[in-house]
Design a protein around this motif. Structure first.
Motif, mmCIF file in Angstrom:
data_model
loop_
_atom_site.group_PDB
_atom_site.id
_atom_site.type_symbol
_atom_site.label_atom_id
_atom_site.label_comp_id
_atom_site.label_asym_id
_atom_site.label_seq_id
_atom_site.Cartn_x
_atom_site.Cartn_y
_atom_site.Cartn_z
ATOM 1 N N LEU A 101 0.812 -1.211 0.000
ATOM 2 C CA LEU A 101 0.000 0.000 0.000
ATOM 3 C C LEU A 101 0.843 1.256 0.000
ATOM 4 N N MET A 102 1.942 1.247 0.726
ATOM 5 C CA MET A 102 2.762 2.451 0.817
ATOM 6 C C MET A 102 3.312 2.887 -0.535
ATOM 7 N N LEU A 103 3.491 1.943 -1.467
ATOM 8 C CA LEU A 103 4.065 2.282 -2.760
ATOM 9 C C LEU A 103 3.024 2.822 -3.728
ATOM 10 N N LEU A 104 1.747 2.769 -3.338
ATOM 11 C CA LEU A 104 0.705 3.287 -4.206
ATOM 12 C C LEU A 104 0.820 4.798 -4.359
ATOM 13 N N VAL A 105 1.301 5.476 -3.364
ATOM 14 C CA VAL A 105 1.448 6.928 -3.448
ATOM 15 C C VAL A 105 2.897 7.306 -3.738
ATOM 16 N N GLY A 106 3.706 6.330 -4.066
ATOM 17 C CA GLY A 106 5.104 6.588 -4.370
ATOM 18 C C GLY A 106 5.950 6.508 -3.120
ATOM 19 N N ASP A 107 7.120 5.929 -3.266
ATOM 20 C CA ASP A 107 7.988 5.729 -2.113
ATOM 21 C C ASP A 107 8.364 7.059 -1.466
ATOM 22 N N ARG A 108 8.761 8.029 -2.283
ATOM 23 C CA ARG A 108 9.162 9.318 -1.730
ATOM 24 C C ARG A 108 7.973 10.054 -1.139
ATOM 25 N N ALA A 109 6.842 10.008 -1.845
ATOM 26 C CA ALA A 109 5.654 10.693 -1.358
ATOM 27 C C ALA A 109 5.187 10.089 -0.038
ATOM 28 N N HIS A 110 5.307 8.773 0.052
ATOM 29 C CA HIS A 110 4.883 8.131 1.296
ATOM 30 C C HIS A 110 5.811 8.509 2.440
ATOM 31 N N GLY A 111 7.111 8.586 2.171
ATOM 32 C CA GLY A 111 8.045 9.016 3.202
ATOM 33 C C GLY A 111 7.728 10.412 3.695
ATOM 34 N N LEU A 112 7.394 11.309 2.752
ATOM 35 C CA LEU A 112 7.013 12.675 3.129
ATOM 36 C C LEU A 112 5.734 12.660 3.955
ATOM 37 N N LEU A 113 4.797 11.810 3.559
ATOM 38 C CA LEU A 113 3.526 11.717 4.283
ATOM 39 C C LEU A 113 3.747 11.255 5.720
ATOM 40 N N LEU A 114 4.653 10.306 5.925
ATOM 41 C CA LEU A 114 4.936 9.827 7.277
ATOM 42 C C LEU A 114 5.665 10.887 8.102
ATOM 43 N N ARG A 115 6.546 11.653 7.457
ATOM 44 C CA ARG A 115 7.198 12.746 8.189
ATOM 45 C C ARG A 115 6.181 13.798 8.620
ATOM 46 N N LEU A 116 5.255 14.117 7.716
ATOM 47 C CA LEU A 116 4.185 15.044 8.082
ATOM 48 C C LEU A 116 3.352 14.475 9.220
ATOM 49 N N ASN A 117 3.146 13.163 9.208
ATOM 50 C CA ASN A 117 2.386 12.516 10.271
ATOM 51 C C ASN A 117 3.096 12.678 11.621
ATOM 52 N N ARG A 118 4.442 12.528 11.625
ATOM 53 C CA ARG A 118 5.198 12.702 12.867
ATOM 54 C C ARG A 118 5.104 14.136 13.373
ATOM 55 N N TRP A 119 5.293 15.097 12.457
ATOM 56 C CA TRP A 119 5.239 16.501 12.861
ATOM 57 C C TRP A 119 3.834 16.881 13.353
ATOM 58 N N PHE A 120 2.839 16.391 12.632
ATOM 59 C CA PHE A 120 1.455 16.701 12.981
ATOM 60 C C PHE A 120 1.117 16.189 14.376
ATOM 61 N N ASN A 121 1.560 14.958 14.685
ATOM 62 C CA ASN A 121 1.239 14.399 15.996
ATOM 63 C C ASN A 121 2.115 14.987 17.105
ATOM 64 N N ALA A 122 3.311 15.459 16.765
ATOM 65 C CA ALA A 122 4.107 16.191 17.756
ATOM 66 C C ALA A 122 3.380 17.471 18.152
ATOM 67 N N TRP A 123 2.801 18.135 17.162
ATOM 68 C CA TRP A 123 2.005 19.346 17.431
ATOM 69 C C TRP A 123 0.775 19.014 18.282
ATOM 70 N N ARG A 124 0.123 17.873 17.981
ATOM 71 C CA ARG A 124 -1.055 17.476 18.757
ATOM 72 C C ARG A 124 -0.679 17.175 20.210
ATOM 73 N N ARG A 125 0.482 16.530 20.416
ATOM 74 C CA ARG A 125 0.905 16.232 21.782
ATOM 75 C C ARG A 125 1.169 17.510 22.566
ATOM 76 N N MET A 126 1.734 18.525 21.910
ATOM 77 C CA MET A 126 1.969 19.791 22.592
ATOM 78 C C MET A 126 0.655 20.448 23.014
ATOM 79 N N ARG A 127 -0.407 20.130 22.317
ATOM 80 C CA ARG A 127 -1.735 20.670 22.645
ATOM 81 C C ARG A 127 -2.555 19.686 23.464
ATOM 82 N N ASN A 128 -1.865 18.610 23.978
ATOM 83 C CA ASN A 128 -2.518 17.597 24.817
ATOM 84 C C ASN A 128 -3.652 16.891 24.089
ATOM 85 N N LYS A 129 -3.458 16.647 22.815
ATOM 86 C CA LYS A 129 -4.442 15.922 22.023
ATOM 87 C C LYS A 129 -3.913 14.520 21.743
ATOM 88 N N PRO A 130 -4.793 13.520 21.649
ATOM 89 C CA PRO A 130 -4.338 12.138 21.416
ATOM 90 C C PRO A 130 -3.844 11.932 20.001
#
Length: 283
Positions: free
Chosen positions: A130-159
């Protein structure tokens, strides 16, 4: 402490920056079971070829799994495509952990399931994971955005909430691939006279029931933080585990609508040799 008869986890991807190690460690600290299945891609050897990322939290998971295997819990490790090198050791026991190409799991209510990682079906559905459906590089970027997004959520005490999973559920090709993968695995199990199939690989937890079988996917610990669990009575459920652990889904009692209305959905060609290979009793 939560008690289950069996627990199935896969796609942990230790050694990659995207592994949600803290949530998994908390899950393992709060769950007891008779049998723990590690259904592939536990260590991401592919990611580690590019960049080794193995912090203390990842090491703690390895120590925890060894400790679980040293207790009264049987631990069975079925390597996947990202930890394919470990398949060379199948048939052996390392630090109390049994390595197997696949397993046959019998639930408390007597049902028999084939258990394997699921990458075998890539050749059948003619698509990469599934990860290769959006392209290997695009998926890597998507996961990095996921990490940053959830780091921001943790700072706001969100799950924890998976941005990556949300994006991919809106890609039509991804949804199509998932259903083809589910249908192929379910059909193989049925033709082998099993009651169902348990796997991971596509990072999409869920169930699919037909009149004759049940497909189960335990998800992943990169985007969804999910596990498949079996109750003492033999019922299967999917759990999500983060700041707010929750029950995601119970195994359905009735077949999915597409198995009831009209002819059975068509799946990609399944050769008899492939069916026999997947369904062969593990040695």
């Amino acid at each position: 402490m939560h008690r289950y008869r069996s627990v199935f986890i896969s796609d942990v991807h230790l050694g990659s920056a995207d592994c949600q190690a803290d949530y998994l460690l908390d899950f393992l600290d709060n769950v007891e079971c008779d049998t723990l299945y590690l259904v592939g891609d536990i260590i991401d050897l592919i990611a580690m070829q590019r960049r080794v990322h193995f912090p203390e939290s990842h090491q703690a998971i390895v120590r925890k799994l060894i400790a679980i295997a040293a207790s009264d819990t049987r631990v069975i490790y079925i390597p996947g495509n990202h930890d394919e090198f470990m398949r060379h050791f199948c048939g052996q026991t390392l630090s109390g952990i049994e390595l197997r190409q696949k397993a046959i799991h019998t639930t408390a209510d007597g049902r028999r399931f084939v258990v394997c990682h699921g990458d075998q079906f890539d050749q059948v559905v003619r698509c990469s994971p599934l990860m290769l459906l959006v392209g290997d590089r695009a998926h890597g970027l998507l996961l990095r955005l996921n990490r940053w997004f959830n780091a921001w959520r943790r700072m706001r005490n969100k799950p924890y909430w998976s941005l990556a999973a949300w994006v991919k559920t809106r890609i039509g090709k991804a949804r199509s691939f998932i259903r083809r993968f589910e249908m192929a695995a379910l059909t193989v199990a049925e033709r082998g006279n099993y009651d169902g199939f348990i796997c991971g690989h596509i990072h999409s937890a869920g169930f699919l029931r037909s009149q004759d079988g049940l497909y189960c996917n335990d998800g992943d610990w990169v985007e969804h933080c999910t596990a498949l669990v079996e109750s003492e009575a033999g019922r299967l459920e999917i759990l999500h585990w983060s700041e707010q652990p929750s029950l995601v889904e119970r195994e359905p009692d009735a077949p999915a609508p597409e198995f009831v209305r009209g002819p059975r959905p068509v799946v990609d060609t399944l050769s008899q040799a492939f069916i026999e290979q997947v369904n062969a009793e593990p040695k």
